[in-house]
Design a protein around this motif. Structure first.
Motif, PDB file in Angstrom:
ATOM      1  N   SER A  99       0.828  -1.212   0.000  1.00 34.90           N
ATOM      2  CA  SER A  99       0.000   0.000   0.000  1.00 34.90           C
ATOM      3  C   SER A  99       0.860   1.259   0.000  1.00 34.90           C
ATOM      4  O   SER A  99       0.619   2.198  -0.777  1.00 34.90           O
TER       5      SER A  99
ATOM      6  N   VAL B  64     -11.473   6.329   4.514  1.00 39.08           N
ATOM      7  CA  VAL B  64     -11.222   7.284   3.428  1.00 39.08           C
ATOM      8  C   VAL B  64     -12.062   6.959   2.198  1.00 39.08           C
ATOM      9  O   VAL B  64     -12.689   7.842   1.595  1.00 39.08           O
TER      10      VAL B  64
ATOM     11  N   VAL C  37      -8.259   2.401   8.134  1.00 38.77           N
ATOM     12  CA  VAL C  37      -8.124   3.803   7.716  1.00 38.77           C
ATOM     13  C   VAL C  37      -8.458   3.958   6.231  1.00 38.77           C
ATOM     14  O   VAL C  37      -9.134   4.919   5.836  1.00 38.77           O
ATOM     15  N   TRP C  38      -8.015   3.026   5.406  1.00 35.15           N
ATOM     16  CA  TRP C  38      -8.368   3.085   3.990  1.00 35.15           C
ATOM     17  C   TRP C  38      -9.886   2.983   3.813  1.00 35.15           C
ATOM     18  O   TRP C  38     -10.475   3.661   2.965  1.00 35.15           O
TER      19      TRP C  38
ATOM     20  N   MET D 268      -7.859  13.617   7.672  1.00 33.03           N
ATOM     21  CA  MET D 268      -8.028  12.173   7.512  1.00 33.03           C
ATOM     22  C   MET D 268      -6.996  11.614   6.540  1.00 33.03           C
ATOM     23  O   MET D 268      -6.497  10.491   6.719  1.00 33.03           O
ATOM     24  N   LEU D 269      -6.654  12.382   5.527  1.00 31.10           N
ATOM     25  CA  LEU D 269      -5.619  11.943   4.594  1.00 31.10           C
ATOM     26  C   LEU D 269      -4.253  11.916   5.264  1.00 31.10           C
ATOM     27  O   LEU D 269      -3.414  11.060   4.943  1.00 31.10           O
TER      28      LEU D 269
ATOM     29  N   VAL E 126      -0.447   4.146   6.764  1.00 28.76           N
ATOM     30  CA  VAL E 126       0.058   3.372   5.625  1.00 28.76           C
ATOM     31  C   VAL E 126       1.584   3.362   5.632  1.00 28.76           C
ATOM     32  O   VAL E 126       2.218   2.341   5.330  1.00 28.76           O
TER      33      VAL E 126
ATOM     34  N   LEU F  74      -4.177   8.779   7.095  1.00 28.54           N
ATOM     35  CA  LEU F  74      -3.988   7.685   6.132  1.00 28.54           C
ATOM     36  C   LEU F  74      -2.513   7.479   5.809  1.00 28.54           C
ATOM     37  O   LEU F  74      -2.004   6.347   5.894  1.00 28.54           O
TER      38      LEU F  74
ATOM     39  N   ILE G 269      -4.269  -0.385   8.796  1.00 32.61           N
ATOM     40  CA  ILE G 269      -4.197   0.161   7.439  1.00 32.61           C
ATOM     41  C   ILE G 269      -5.531  -0.042   6.718  1.00 32.61           C
ATOM     42  O   ILE G 269      -6.054   0.868   6.068  1.00 32.61           O
TER      43      ILE G 269
ATOM     44  N   GLU H 194      -9.076  12.773  -4.592  1.00 30.22           N
ATOM     45  CA  GLU H 194      -9.539  13.494  -3.403  1.00 30.22           C
ATOM     46  C   GLU H 194      -9.527  15.008  -3.593  1.00 30.22           C
ATOM     47  O   GLU H 194      -9.852  15.757  -2.675  1.00 30.22           O
TER      48      GLU H 194
END
Length: 423
Positions: free
Chosen positions: A233, A304, A300-301, A315-316, A323, A319, A297, A250
């Protein structure tokens, strides 16, 4: 400090020189990242042809891992590392003078080959020079520091391409390889008491025996699937699809997308030493730690990708941090290899494991591109492909965690009783 916990005199010098070779390999691997537009104009190629450079390097790197591991077990890490540095230097020189797309592809093929000949050697040196208790910390520190080579490649190569032009910029990059090659030649020794070591001849019988014995041990397979499920990832985001996902998927600004990728690299660098200390102090919980990190991981993905509209900036940031931890977490797989295989087949087993994450990354890079083309650039749908590999990887980690512990009960019941196992 007990004798068992001490490292050999000169261990840090050997590690630093080997680390410089690894930094150089990552630098060369990443040197094309900032040259995409220039490369497109120089070779008159499309975006799809440009992405072939990345896929080719990943394919060569993954495909070379087992042959390189066998070569290290046969000829020693110093000789193979020297060969890798030489190949990198010559291939970057060829890339500097390349004027056609086929020539450039051939040069990047050999860049991938030289890159593949470095990391396995460095891990073998770490295992030879440091105490068993210190090896996990040094191993998980090695990967994140090595990735700093990608940062080093960005600014200097951007400046060099703008001010020196293509040929001089890549010749300058290639020249660093001469310095590193000389440093490895002078200061690196295979073992504390031997400049060079040699293993059994590489007959087909010995190769088959070494690979079969390595793969037969469930600890090697557990390490393989740990590496497979943790790394891809962050690699996919950092190597190719992160920037387009943030900007087009995004709708962040280009500047913020760059900041997010930088934060991910910083997370990688900080997580490595922390994870190294954790598995050094709690070796019994290595697979538990990997499972927890991968599930984090995935969580969180999921947040999103399921967020209505664009996910907020904070939030990004979460991420890329979570990750990013997956990168150094993949190194835990090498510690499973260390405790599951004797030294004479350690590098071959390491090569088996090291191809896992890059194989998963290659599959994901290709799949994301195909899904984007089929869905009209739907990044959320494309990034959802990761669930396929997460599902497979988590199931296999759990499966071989059970098998590894059962093997330990059979082979070393006293160690099992002391709760100092290898799973």
């Amino acid at each position: 400090m007990s004798v068992q916990e001490q490292h050999h005199r000169g261990a840090y010098l050997v590690w630093v020189v080997g680390l410089a070779a690894y930094l150089l390999a990552v630098f060369h691997r990443s040197s094309l990242a900032v040259a995409g537009l220039v490369a497109s104009e120089r070779f008159d190629i499309s975006a799809a042809q440009l992405s072939t450079f990345v896929m080719l390097q990943l394919l060569v790197y993954a495909g070379m891992q087992i042959p390189v591991g066998l070569a290290v077990d046969r000829f020693g890490p110093r000789a193979v590392m020297l060969a890798g540095a030489a190949v990198l230097t010559l291939s970057q020189t060829a890339f500097a003078f390349a004027e056609s797309y086929p020539t450039a592809l051939a040069a990047r093929f050999f860049v991938g080959m030289g890159d593949a000949m470095t990391f396995v050697c460095l891990l073998r040196l770490v295992n030879a020079w440091f105490s068993a208790r210190k090896v996990p910390e040094i191993t998980l520190l090695t990967g994140p520091i090595g990735q700093f080579g990608a940062i080093i490649a960005a600014v200097p190569m951007t400046w060099a391409l703008s001010n020196l032009g293509w040929t001089k910029a890549y010749l300058l990059a290639a020249s660093f390889g001469v310095v590193v090659t000389l440093a490895v030649l002078v200061w690196v020794r295979d073992e504390p008491h031997a400049r060079s070591v040699r293993g059994p001849a590489l007959s087909w019988t010995n190769i088959r025996r070494s690979l079969s014995a390595s793969w037969e041990h469930p600890g090697t397979r557990l390490g393989f699937w740990m590496h497979f499920v943790t790394q891809f990832s962050s690699t996919v985001l950092g190597l190719l699809w992160g920037y387009p996902f943030f900007v087009r998927g995004e709708h962040t600004s280009e500047a913020f997308a760059g900041v997010l990728l930088t934060i991910m690299v910083v997370a990688v660098m900080f997580a490595g030493p922390v994870l190294g200390r954790l598995i050094s102090n709690h070796p019994w919980h290595r697979s538990t730690l990997v499972l927890a990190i991968v599930l984090s991981i995935v969580l969180v993905w999921t947040i999103v990708l399921a967020w209505p509209g664009d996910a907020p900036g904070w939030m990004l940031v979460v991420l890329v941090i979570v990750v990013g931890v997956g990168g150094p977490a993949s190194m835990i797989g090498f510690d499973l290899v260390r405790t599951s295989n004797p030294i004479d087949r350690l590098s071959a087993a390491t090569g088996i494991v090291n191809q896992a994450g890059f194989l998963a990354s290659l599959i994901t890079v290709i799949a994301v591109g195909v899904i984007l083309d089929q869905t009209g650039q739907n990044f959320k749908a494309a990034m959802s492909f990761q669930y396929v590999l997460w599902g497979l990887g988590l199931a296999q980690v759990w499966r071989y965690r059970v098998k590894t512990r059962a093997r330990l009960v059979r082979d070393d019941p006293e160690r099992w009783a002391r709760h100092a196992g290898i799973g």
